[in-house]
Design a protein around this motif. Structure first.
Motif, PDB file in Angstrom:
ATOM      1  N   VAL A 243     -20.957  50.628  -3.644  1.00  0.00           N
ATOM      2  CA  VAL A 243     -21.758  50.427  -2.430  1.00  0.00           C
ATOM      3  C   VAL A 243     -22.581  49.145  -2.561  1.00  0.00           C
ATOM      4  N   LEU A 244     -23.177  48.943  -3.734  1.00  0.00           N
ATOM      5  CA  LEU A 244     -23.949  47.713  -3.962  1.00  0.00           C
ATOM      6  C   LEU A 244     -23.062  46.477  -3.811  1.00  0.00           C
ATOM      7  N   GLU A 245     -21.861  46.545  -4.348  1.00  0.00           N
ATOM      8  CA  GLU A 245     -20.955  45.401  -4.287  1.00  0.00           C
ATOM      9  C   GLU A 245     -20.468  45.141  -2.871  1.00  0.00           C
ATOM     10  N   GLU A 246     -20.117  46.185  -2.161  1.00  0.00           N
ATOM     11  CA  GLU A 246     -19.544  46.027  -0.825  1.00  0.00           C
ATOM     12  C   GLU A 246     -20.585  45.778   0.271  1.00  0.00           C
ATOM     13  N   GLN A 247     -21.765  46.402   0.137  1.00  0.00           N
ATOM     14  CA  GLN A 247     -22.754  46.341   1.219  1.00  0.00           C
ATOM     15  C   GLN A 247     -24.038  45.599   0.848  1.00  0.00           C
TER      16      GLN A 247
ATOM     17  N   GLU B 206     -27.259  52.814   3.192  1.00  0.00           N
ATOM     18  CA  GLU B 206     -26.720  53.697   2.153  1.00  0.00           C
ATOM     19  C   GLU B 206     -27.454  53.524   0.826  1.00  0.00           C
ATOM     20  N   VAL B 207     -27.767  52.311   0.448  1.00  0.00           N
ATOM     21  CA  VAL B 207     -28.512  52.090  -0.799  1.00  0.00           C
ATOM     22  C   VAL B 207     -29.915  52.682  -0.676  1.00  0.00           C
TER      23      VAL B 207
ATOM     24  N   PRO C  86     -27.541  35.426   7.696  1.00  0.00           N
ATOM     25  CA  PRO C  86     -27.671  35.492   9.155  1.00  0.00           C
ATOM     26  C   PRO C  86     -27.662  36.933   9.685  1.00  0.00           C
ATOM     27  N   TYR C  87     -26.879  37.809   9.040  1.00  0.00           N
ATOM     28  CA  TYR C  87     -26.799  39.208   9.470  1.00  0.00           C
ATOM     29  C   TYR C  87     -27.999  40.016   8.975  1.00  0.00           C
ATOM     30  N   LYS C  88     -28.488  39.681   7.789  1.00  0.00           N
ATOM     31  CA  LYS C  88     -29.636  40.367   7.191  1.00  0.00           C
ATOM     32  C   LYS C  88     -30.669  39.297   6.799  1.00  0.00           C
TER      33      LYS C  88
END
Length: 173
Positions: free
Chosen positions: A71-75, A81-82, A113-115
């Motif tokens: 999850v850390l790697e993908e998101q 979720e984290v 830009p997204y976060k």
């Protein structure tokens, strides 16, 4: 150093937890222990505050709080979720009734830009489950302001959960 507003709302948390005879702990990344600092600023905090884990790097999130490496790697660490895994890990590791977790970009760098800088996910866990909420504190883009706003928001969300009774808004942990 905590501000006056945090100290005032921390007093409300203290009173509620004291009366309920419940415990709380924290898992903090972007706030670096300041939520814990606010919670223990009230005399007698050892009756309800069990501890906090400052998990600034992913390794600590994984090892101490059981956050999923995939999850850390993908998101990235700045996601819902984290935040949920952090707060669940805090409840489990610290053996508390309630917990608060915060993960985000306090700046001045690190955002996307997204976060963007100022994006903070705060999660809280209760005996009824967990909830998480995304905040955007980056308007001023000042690290200290973003951190303080995150601390205040986290404690306010804890107060709301302490004042509700088994709300259906929570997802079971």
């Amino acid at each position: 150093m905590i501000d006056f507003e945090s100290k005032v709302i921390s007093r409300e948390v203290s009173q509620l937890l004291w009366e309920m005879e419940k415990t709380v702990g924290t898992a903090e990344s972007c706030t670096g222990g300041r939520i814990a600092e606010a919670l223990i600023s009230i005399p007698g905090a050892s009756k309800y505050f069990k501890g906090g884990i400052v998990c600034y790097v992913d390794e600590i999130k994984e090892r101490l709080l059981n956050v999923d490496a995939q999850v850390l790697e993908e998101q990235t660490a700045v996601c819902e979720e984290v935040a949920r895994q952090l707060v669940k890990g805090a409840c489990h590791t610290l053996n508390t009734d309630y917990a608060i977790a915060a993960t985000g970009f306090a700046g001045p760098t690190g955002g996307t830009p997204y976060k963007p800088v100022g994006t903070v996910w705060i999660a809280w866990a209760t005996p009824w489950g967990t909830e998480a909420k995304r905040f955007a504190f980056g308007v001023a883009r000042e690290r200290e302001q973003i951190t303080q706003r995150a601390v205040t928001a986290a404690i306010v969300e804890l107060i709301k959960s302490l004042n509700s009774s088994g709300s259906a808004a929570f997802t079971k942990h």
